[in-house]
Design an enzyme around this catalytic site. Structure first.
Site, PDB file in Angstrom:
ATOM      1  CG  ASN A 135      49.733  75.808  27.483  1.00 45.85           C
ATOM      2  OD1 ASN A 135      50.088  75.391  26.282  1.00 45.85           O
ATOM      3  ND2 ASN A 135      48.557  75.174  27.907  1.00 45.85           N
ATOM      4  CB  SER A 140      48.710  69.680  29.853  1.00 47.54           C
ATOM      5  OG  SER A 140      48.596  69.093  28.765  1.00 47.54           O
ATOM      6  CD  GLU A 141      46.540  72.845  25.176  1.00 49.15           C
ATOM      7  OE1 GLU A 141      47.704  73.054  26.009  1.00 49.15           O
ATOM      8  OE2 GLU A 141      46.854  72.798  23.917  1.00 49.15           O
ATOM      9  CG  ASN A 142      45.363  67.198  28.136  1.00 48.49           C
ATOM     10  OD1 ASN A 142      46.429  67.858  28.437  1.00 48.49           O
ATOM     11  ND2 ASN A 142      45.518  65.813  28.615  1.00 48.49           N
ATOM     12  CB  SER A 183      41.648  73.398  30.887  1.00 47.84           C
ATOM     13  OG  SER A 183      42.890  73.341  30.541  1.00 47.84           O
TER      14      SER A 183
END
Lengths: 217, 237
Positions: A23, A46-48, A88
């Protein structure tokens, strides 16, 4: 000469092993993607809600439903998946992310990090940073060594509100590569034109020199 | 009883002052645009809004901020909204910052009937203030509470009259979790399809979580950071 932002990113790319799930935060960390060899089969998270982040799109590929955590338009690679925010962060908190690289305002000798708030001045919020430093298996900070006023950002003790306690493993700045150890910041590599003694002298946090330290390649 | 309503105005008709509202979306991606515009035109205020972000000055939840309809925001990151920062620093707006993963899990917990849970996120930081701390297997965790809303607002790509929803790409983000956490969940979709035309295997949010659904219109789908490969090359030169 200290390293450029691009050179910091280039150096950090060496930390990424084949097959890693990584990340990348906003700022210098996001530049790291440019230096990961394609054959290493690294998956970017991607944390979204995207695992398998691709390069920025061509003009005709732009899709408002496809962005990264920095709200930039992106693409995805073969083998990518989309998921909701709880999944996520299950990946993050659950220890499934091999490495996170993020920026910071301060890192201290104990490996604590501050990067989300300056009381009374800047209030942007922590976003996913607190989860990332608490959950990723390895935490690397990418930042410039000093702030705008020349103050060392490698501190004895953080002065700003913390993002995480004793969680940073390694710091890469424009001056060098430092490992967080029980005794302080161990200088592992240094910018080719700087001397380890100079770096030690101009850093607030305790910097340990070792005979095995070498110039950054 | 049909869940299908005509438009956002009808869907939002009974939202009241002082209510807690939960919103899906990340940045401006996957936000319930139609509902937010409708809420901005209603004479309601003192709202508590739960949303990962607060929109930008003139779009998304920024519209409700402009009207001073929001009393409190519960968010993880608000860096794109200058008005927000000003209202917060002057004390006009109450803010609870919640780490992004904790926010997602609190919504999920609210919808799943789990009143609280332990998480390692935020231990030793301002976030932990006043919260119970407990050690499990040698590591410290803090206790976080669920979030439930009087209303939740979500945006999906496709939906059917039962409220089954399918999201697209990264526009999914917080929407499935917000949908679970609302006493009344209002879904707006780009395309309302007949019952039976969604494959049950592809449904992301089962319709049980949705009380009202409508096909939205005039989607702007604004992009915050328009970035292309070409501009990246130009930058690095």
């Amino acid at each position: 000469m200290p390293l450029t932002r691009e050179q910091i990113a280039q150096r950090i790319a060496q930390e990424i092993k084949p097959g890693y799930v990584v990340n990348l935060g906003i700022g210098i960390p996001s530049l790291v993607a440019n230096y990961i060899p394609e054959e290493s089969q690294v998956m970017l998270h991607s944390e979204n809600g995207l695992l398998g982040l691709g390069p920025f799109p061509l003009e005709e590929e732009i899709d408002p439903d496809l962005i990264n955590a920095g709200k930039q338009t992106v693409t995805f690679v073969k083998g990518a998946s989309f998921f909701h925010s709880a999944d996520s962060f299950a990946m993050i908190r659950g220890g499934h992310i091999d490495l996170t690289i993020l920026g910071a305002m301060e890192v201290d000798e104990s490996g604590s990090i501050a990067n989300w708030m300056v009381p009374g001045k800047m209030v942007k919020g922590m976003g996913g940073a607190m989860d990332l430093v608490a959950g990723a298996r390895r935490v690397i900070v990418a930042m410039l060594h000093t702030d705008k006023s020349g103050q060392s950002k490698l501190r004895k003790k953080c002065t700003l509100p913390l993002t995480g306690v004793a969680c940073v493993h390694r710091v890469v700045t424009d001056w060098g590569v430092f490992d967080v150890t029980p005794e302080g910041f161990l200088l592992v590599e240094y910018a080719p034109d700087l001397s380890p003694e100079e770096i030690q002298k101009n850093t607030e946090g305790r910097v340990l020199l070792s005979s095995s330290a070498r110039p950054i390649k | 009883m049909s869940k299908v309503v005509k438009n956002a105005e009808e869907a939002c008709r009974d939202v009241f002052s002082g209510a807690t509202l939960i919103f899906g979306g990340f940045g401006l991606c996957g936000i319930p645009e139609n509902s937010i515009v409708a809420l901005s035109k209603m004479p309601i205020k003192d709202l508590t809004c739960v949303s990962n972000n607060a929109g930008v000055d003139d779009w998304g939840l920024g519209l409700l901020l402009q009207n001073r309809q929001i009393k409190k925001m519960i968010s993880s990151y608000v860096g794109e909204n200058a008005l927000f920062e000003r209202l917060y620093l002057t004390g006009e707006l109450e803010v609870e910052f919640v780490p992004q993963g904790t926010l997602a899990e609190r919504m999920r917990a609210g919808g799943a009937g789990i009143p609280a849970f332990y998480t390692p996120t935020g231990v030793g930081t301002l976030v932990a203030a006043g919260k119970e701390e407990r050690e499990f297997d040698g590591r410290k965790y803090i206790l976080e509470r669920w979030i439930r809303g009087d209303f939740a607002f979500v945006k999906a790509w496709k939906g059917d009259p039962f409220g089954n929803l399918v999201y697209r790409r990264t526009a999914r983000n917080f929407n499935p979790l917000a949908a679970m956490a609302g006493k009344i969940t209002i879904a707006e979709v780009e395309e309302l399809v007949p019952l039976g035309s969604l494959d049950p295997d592809e449904i992301h949010t089962p319709g049980i979580f949705v009380q009202r659904i409508f096909q939205g219109s005039h989607y702007q789908k604004r992009i915050e950071q328009r970035t292309t490969r070409l501009t990246l090359t130009q930058k690095s030169r």
